[in-house]
Design a protein around this motif. Structure first.
Motif, PDB file in Angstrom:
ATOM      1  N   ARG A  48       6.883  -4.039 -14.012  1.00  0.00           N
ATOM      2  CA  ARG A  48       7.516  -3.366 -12.868  1.00  0.00           C
ATOM      3  C   ARG A  48       6.456  -2.578 -12.113  1.00  0.00           C
ATOM      4  O   ARG A  48       5.785  -1.703 -12.682  1.00  0.00           O
ATOM      5  N   VAL A  49       6.306  -2.873 -10.804  1.00  0.00           N
ATOM      6  CA  VAL A  49       5.250  -2.289  -9.983  1.00  0.00           C
ATOM      7  C   VAL A  49       5.879  -1.534  -8.823  1.00  0.00           C
ATOM      8  O   VAL A  49       6.752  -2.054  -8.117  1.00  0.00           O
ATOM      9  N   LEU A  50       5.410  -0.305  -8.599  1.00  0.00           N
ATOM     10  CA  LEU A  50       5.810   0.482  -7.438  1.00  0.00           C
ATOM     11  C   LEU A  50       4.664   0.464  -6.433  1.00  0.00           C
ATOM     12  O   LEU A  50       3.553   0.912  -6.736  1.00  0.00           O
ATOM     13  N   ASP A  51       4.935  -0.056  -5.250  1.00  0.00           N
ATOM     14  CA  ASP A  51       3.934  -0.163  -4.183  1.00  0.00           C
ATOM     15  C   ASP A  51       4.197   0.961  -3.183  1.00  0.00           C
ATOM     16  O   ASP A  51       5.007   0.828  -2.266  1.00  0.00           O
ATOM     17  N   VAL A  52       3.492   2.084  -3.368  1.00  0.00           N
ATOM     18  CA  VAL A  52       3.705   3.281  -2.553  1.00  0.00           C
ATOM     19  C   VAL A  52       2.846   3.184  -1.301  1.00  0.00           C
ATOM     20  O   VAL A  52       1.644   3.002  -1.375  1.00  0.00           O
ATOM     21  N   GLY A  53       3.473   3.329  -0.149  1.00  0.00           N
ATOM     22  CA  GLY A  53       2.746   3.129   1.100  1.00  0.00           C
ATOM     23  C   GLY A  53       2.426   1.664   1.314  1.00  0.00           C
ATOM     24  O   GLY A  53       1.405   1.313   1.900  1.00  0.00           O
ATOM     25  N   GLY A  54       3.326   0.809   0.857  1.00  0.00           N
ATOM     26  CA  GLY A  54       3.072  -0.635   0.848  1.00  0.00           C
ATOM     27  C   GLY A  54       3.193  -1.317   2.192  1.00  0.00           C
ATOM     28  O   GLY A  54       3.055  -2.533   2.279  1.00  0.00           O
ATOM     29  N   GLY A  55       3.458  -0.534   3.246  1.00  0.00           N
ATOM     30  CA  GLY A  55       3.499  -1.109   4.585  1.00  0.00           C
ATOM     31  C   GLY A  55       4.542  -2.204   4.712  1.00  0.00           C
ATOM     32  O   GLY A  55       5.620  -2.140   4.114  1.00  0.00           O
ATOM     33  N   PRO A  56       4.227  -3.260   5.465  1.00  0.00           N
ATOM     34  CA  PRO A  56       5.198  -4.336   5.668  1.00  0.00           C
ATOM     35  C   PRO A  56       5.295  -5.314   4.506  1.00  0.00           C
ATOM     36  O   PRO A  56       6.027  -6.292   4.585  1.00  0.00           O
ATOM     37  N   GLY A  57       4.536  -5.069   3.414  1.00  0.00           N
ATOM     38  CA  GLY A  57       4.758  -5.854   2.205  1.00  0.00           C
ATOM     39  C   GLY A  57       3.758  -6.943   1.910  1.00  0.00           C
ATOM     40  O   GLY A  57       4.057  -7.853   1.137  1.00  0.00           O
ATOM     41  N   VAL A  58       2.554  -6.856   2.459  1.00  0.00           N
ATOM     42  CA  VAL A  58       1.557  -7.905   2.207  1.00  0.00           C
ATOM     43  C   VAL A  58       1.253  -8.028   0.718  1.00  0.00           C
ATOM     44  O   VAL A  58       1.277  -9.126   0.150  1.00  0.00           O
ATOM     45  N   HIS A  59       0.963  -6.908   0.077  1.00  0.00           N
ATOM     46  CA  HIS A  59       0.654  -6.947  -1.355  1.00  0.00           C
ATOM     47  C   HIS A  59       1.919  -7.132  -2.199  1.00  0.00           C
ATOM     48  O   HIS A  59       1.901  -7.831  -3.220  1.00  0.00           O
ATOM     49  N   ALA A  60       3.010  -6.511  -1.789  1.00  0.00           N
ATOM     50  CA  ALA A  60       4.259  -6.630  -2.549  1.00  0.00           C
ATOM     51  C   ALA A  60       4.748  -8.073  -2.581  1.00  0.00           C
ATOM     52  O   ALA A  60       5.238  -8.554  -3.612  1.00  0.00           O
ATOM     53  N   ARG A  61       4.623  -8.764  -1.460  1.00  0.00           N
ATOM     54  CA  ARG A  61       5.053 -10.167  -1.414  1.00  0.00           C
ATOM     55  C   ARG A  61       4.216 -11.024  -2.363  1.00  0.00           C
ATOM     56  O   ARG A  61       4.741 -11.896  -3.072  1.00  0.00           O
TER      57      ARG A  61
END
Length: 255
Positions: A48-61
């Motif tokens: 489970r990863v929390l992407d803080v300040g992840g913007g529009p989701g480039v890394h999250a995607r």
């Protein structure tokens, strides 16, 4: 603590996803290197990863596609809408006040918030919150701007001011904060994190790429140039004296 209006306006007027994915050599270099460095230390999916300040989701995607359970949090409402449109779990929030229980994530990414927290107290709260919500042994990865980079690629008068103070006020946007690499070690340590390693993201080819881009008028400098820049950045990973040649730094630490 509200998001400064100039930060929201800055990102509303820009294309944060395109900065990394539009084919620009410098953007591709930052994207590939960030993923290289994270891949080496992230726990295995389906962590489970929390992407803080992840913007529009480039890394999250990318992480979701690799099987991770990802939650994205960003203070810019436009970014959250863009992330949700891609099927990502995304919420509006502040890195200094994370709305999650203690030890509820296996890894926390801070790949943008530290740029926009010029006051030491704000950065300390962001680090402390990341530590609080990551499980014992979990990863905290934090990106920062390198305060010496502008001396290497810019002849603008503010380059020396940034190197001296770490602050870069902008007439058309928010004040940015630039770190000394040792400062990242110290901030992580004060938050209770251990084993911090600080990497230069773009590597020692960055100033030359910036100059080539401006001289050629092209943002796509070709595959050969990108391969050479990536090789130089990876070479610099084992040579700390080259860390300050990158525009971006990435600190990797554990709770």
């Amino acid at each position: 603590m509200e998001l400064l209006p100039e930060i929201s306006a800055f990102y509303d007027a820009g294309d944060e996803a395109g900065r990394l994915t539009s084919g620009r050599t410098l953007g591709t270099l930052e994207l590939v290197r960030t993923r290289d460095l994270l891949t080496a230390v992230l726990p295995a999916a389906p962590a489970r990863v929390l992407d803080v300040g992840g913007g529009p989701g480039v890394h999250a995607r990318w992480l979701a596609g690799a099987g991770y359970e990802v939650v994205l949090l960003d203070p810019v409402r436009r970014h959250v809408r863009q992330a949700r449109a891609q099927g990502l779990t995304a919420v509006v929030g502040d890195a200094r006040h994370l709305p999650y229980p203690d030890a509820s994530f296996d890894a926390v990414l801070l790949l943008g918030p530290l740029y926009h927290l010029p006051e030491a107290g704000g950065r300390a709260r962001a680090w402390a919150e990341a530590r609080r919500v990551v499980r014992p042994g979990g990863l905290v990865a934090a990106a920062a701007l390198n305060r010496y980079a502008r001396l290497l690629y810019s002849a603008e008068p503010d380059a020396l001011d940034v190197a001296t103070t770490g602050l870069r006020p902008r007439p058309d946007g928010p004040t940015s904060y630039y770190h000394h690499p040792d400062e990242l070690h110290a901030e992580a340590r004060r938050a209770g994190l251990t084993g911090t390693a600080v990497h230069g993201v773009q590597g020692p080819a960055f100033p030359a790429l910036y100059a080539l881009e401006r001289a050629s008028g092209s943002r796509d400098l070709g595959d050969d140039v990108l391969r050479t820049a990536l090789a130089a950045a990876r070479y610099a990973d084992t040579r700390p004296e080259l860390t300050v040649t990158s525009l971006h730094l990435l600190a990797l630490a554990h709770r």
